[in-house]
Design an enzyme around this catalytic site. Structure first.
Site, PDB file in Angstrom:
ATOM      1  CB  SER A 153      40.622  75.001  61.249  1.00 62.76           C
ATOM      2  OG  SER A 153      41.208  76.136  60.624  1.00 62.76           O
ATOM      3  CE1 TYR A 166      40.414  72.380  56.564  1.00 59.83           C
ATOM      4  CE2 TYR A 166      40.596  74.658  57.301  1.00 59.83           C
ATOM      5  CZ  TYR A 166      40.913  73.320  57.443  1.00 59.83           C
ATOM      6  OH  TYR A 166      41.730  72.915  58.470  1.00 59.83           O
TER       7      TYR A 166
HETATM    8  N1  LIG Z   1      47.915  72.347  58.089  1.00 61.15           N
HETATM    9  C1  LIG Z   1      47.225  73.384  58.500  1.00 61.15           C
HETATM   10  O1  LIG Z   1      47.558  74.559  58.204  1.00 61.15           O
HETATM   11  C2  LIG Z   1      46.024  73.175  59.403  1.00 61.15           C
HETATM   12  C3  LIG Z   1      45.483  74.290  60.054  1.00 61.15           C
HETATM   13  C4  LIG Z   1      44.374  74.105  60.870  1.00 61.15           C
HETATM   14  C5  LIG Z   1      43.818  72.845  61.035  1.00 61.15           C
HETATM   15  N2  LIG Z   1      44.375  71.767  60.382  1.00 61.15           N
HETATM   16  C6  LIG Z   1      43.719  70.476  60.560  1.00 61.15           C
HETATM   17  O2  LIG Z   1      44.637  69.564  61.132  1.00 61.15           O
HETATM   18  C7  LIG Z   1      44.283  68.225  60.752  1.00 61.15           C
HETATM   19  C8  LIG Z   1      45.525  67.483  60.301  1.00 61.15           C
HETATM   20  O3  LIG Z   1      46.075  68.122  59.180  1.00 61.15           O
HETATM   21  P1  LIG Z   1      47.639  68.235  58.913  1.00 61.15           P
HETATM   22  O4  LIG Z   1      47.980  69.686  58.895  1.00 61.15           O
HETATM   23  O5  LIG Z   1      48.398  67.339  59.814  1.00 61.15           O
HETATM   24  O6  LIG Z   1      47.687  67.758  57.386  1.00 61.15           O
HETATM   25  P2  LIG Z   1      48.352  66.481  56.660  1.00 61.15           P
HETATM   26  O7  LIG Z   1      49.796  66.390  56.942  1.00 61.15           O
HETATM   27  O8  LIG Z   1      47.909  66.614  55.247  1.00 61.15           O
HETATM   28  O9  LIG Z   1      47.619  65.251  57.350  1.00 61.15           O
HETATM   29  C9  LIG Z   1      46.319  64.888  57.029  1.00 61.15           C
HETATM   30  C10 LIG Z   1      46.119  63.447  57.441  1.00 61.15           C
HETATM   31  O10 LIG Z   1      44.761  63.095  57.151  1.00 61.15           O
HETATM   32  C11 LIG Z   1      44.773  61.879  56.427  1.00 61.15           C
HETATM   33  N3  LIG Z   1      43.617  61.834  55.544  1.00 61.15           N
HETATM   34  C12 LIG Z   1      43.180  62.774  54.679  1.00 61.15           C
HETATM   35  N4  LIG Z   1      42.089  62.341  54.033  1.00 61.15           N
HETATM   36  C13 LIG Z   1      41.836  61.099  54.502  1.00 61.15           C
HETATM   37  C14 LIG Z   1      40.861  60.118  54.215  1.00 61.15           C
HETATM   38  N5  LIG Z   1      39.888  60.342  53.331  1.00 61.15           N
HETATM   39  N6  LIG Z   1      40.914  58.941  54.879  1.00 61.15           N
HETATM   40  C15 LIG Z   1      41.895  58.689  55.776  1.00 61.15           C
HETATM   41  N7  LIG Z   1      42.833  59.584  56.099  1.00 61.15           N
HETATM   42  C16 LIG Z   1      42.808  60.769  55.471  1.00 61.15           C
HETATM   43  C17 LIG Z   1      46.093  61.847  55.656  1.00 61.15           C
HETATM   44  O11 LIG Z   1      46.495  60.509  55.437  1.00 61.15           O
HETATM   45  P3  LIG Z   1      46.453  59.721  54.032  1.00 61.15           P
HETATM   46  O12 LIG Z   1      46.656  60.725  52.938  1.00 61.15           O
HETATM   47  O13 LIG Z   1      47.572  58.731  54.175  1.00 61.15           O
HETATM   48  O14 LIG Z   1      45.113  59.065  54.022  1.00 61.15           O
HETATM   49  C18 LIG Z   1      47.015  62.481  56.707  1.00 61.15           C
HETATM   50  O15 LIG Z   1      47.465  61.498  57.596  1.00 61.15           O
HETATM   51  C19 LIG Z   1      43.195  68.356  59.671  1.00 61.15           C
HETATM   52  O16 LIG Z   1      41.934  68.125  60.246  1.00 61.15           O
HETATM   53  C20 LIG Z   1      43.313  69.818  59.251  1.00 61.15           C
HETATM   54  O17 LIG Z   1      42.081  70.331  58.783  1.00 61.15           O
HETATM   55  C21 LIG Z   1      45.462  71.896  59.579  1.00 61.15           C
END
Ligand SMILES: NC(=O)c1ccc[n+]([C@@H]2O[C@H](COP(=O)([O-])OP(=O)(O)OC[C@H]3O[C@@H](n4cnc5c(N)ncnc54)[C@H](OP(=O)(O)O)[C@@H]3O)[C@@H](O)[C@H]2O)c1
Length: 271
Positions: A153, A166
């Site tokens: 991130s 975070y």
């Molecule tokens: N969204 C943002 O603004 C943002 C910004 C910077 C970086 N990121 C990073 O991008 C990555 C993906 O996030 P996203 O934005 O795509 O969010 P998202 O739509 O909430 O996706 C998160 C994914 O992680 C899975 N997950 C969460 N906890 C888990 C666990 N304990 N075991 C297995 N799976 C788990 C969820 O699946 P289940 O709930 O089905 O398990 C989901 O598939 C993350 O590392 C996040 O930190 C996001």
């Protein structure tokens, strides 16, 4: 002679693992990888969402769903066994994408909030990588490039208030990622850190121990598909690090140039 990590990574026929594939960036990255001819071992807790993912790809037979928590050793073991059966002990790509966030002052949070965020965002990628390494090495030793991609991130480059757990987890991921990259260069295993800025995913619907009134502040946001496209491009080209979005770059580079100014701008006042 080109160094191994400078070869273009080819998804055609590749065996890959994507954690957190049931929504957002992981969902879109899985679709792109399958479209490009890869097998994806898709990991997440929500089984029905993984079934929807398979149906949304160009070849559902190339999506191998593993339902489970990334912090459970048994989930990891099942995913590695799936990789072994597909490529005889080899793995071409591991994407550590699953992640969770939390918003609110450190002083108001329980110790569990820090532990949970660190478990999912830092210790899980470490454990998955440890188990994947012999498999990635096997591919690299055969002359092909294998890759570890960590989804970090911009908050793993510049910390902000009210996201201490975070930021800590993504800074830890960043530091570990950079050590790993330097260690694995001579093995021909690439290590790519992708640092998205705010992404319009389900991320903010599943925050750990967070008051629903807490809102995340950001300048602009990208759709998950765009983040996934940039991620795949970075993997293919062997980029060591990509920082996504103008707002994200502004935050990170302004901090590198003038950290005291950024400290002043980001400080919370008038509590
Ligand atoms: N969204 C943002 O603004 C943002 C910004 C910077 C970086 N990121 C990073 O991008 C990555 C993906 O996030 P996203 O934005 O795509 O969010 P998202 O739509 O909430 O996706 C998160 C994914 O992680 C899975 N997950 C969460 N906890 C888990 C666990 N304990 N075991 C297995 N799976 C788990 C969820 O699946 P289940 O709930 O089905 O398990 C989901 O598939 C993350 O590392 C996040 O930190 C996001």
């Amino acid at each position: 002679m080109p160094l191994p990590f400078q070869q273009i990574w080819n998804p055609e026929g590749a065996v890959t693992i994507v954690t957190g594939a049931s929504s957002g960036i992981g969902f879109e990255l899985t679709r792109l990888l399958v479209d490009a001819g890869a097998h994806v071992i898709a990991v997440a807790r929500r089984e029905e969402r993984l079934a929807e993912l398979a149906a949304a790809t160009s070849d559902p037979m190339r999506v191998h769903s593993i339902v489970g928590d990334v912090t459970d050793a048994s989930t990891r073991e099942k995913a590695m066994a799936a990789a072994d059966s597909l490529r005889d002990g080899g793995l071409d790509l591991l994407v550590n994408n699953a992640g969770v966030g939390a918003i609110g002052p450190f002083a108001d949070a329980s110790p569990d909030r820090m532990r949970r965020v660190m478990e999912v965002n830092f210790f899980a990628p470490v454990d998955w990588t440890r188990d994947a390494l012999p498999r990635l090495r096997q591919v690299a030793q055969s002359g092909e490039r294998s890759v570890i991609c960590n989804i970090g991130s911009v908050l793993g480059h510049r910390a902000v208030p009210d996201k201490s757990e975070y930021c800590a987890s993504k800074f830890a991921l960043h530091g570990w990622n950079d050590s790993l990259r330097a260690e694995l260069v001579s093995d021909g295993i690439g290590v790519t850190l992708v640092s998205p800025s705010t992404t319009r995913s389900e991320f903010f619907d599943s925050l750990v121990e967070t008051d629903p009134d807490q809102k995340s502040k950001s300048i602009g946001s990208w759709p998950p598909r765009r983040v996934a496209q940039a991620t795949l491009m970075a993997i293919k080209r062997g980029r060591s690090e990509v920082i996504l979005s103008l707002g994200g770059k502004a935050l990170v580079y302004a901090d590198r140039v003038a950290p005291p100014v950024m400290n002043g701008l980001l400080a919370k006042r008038g509590r």
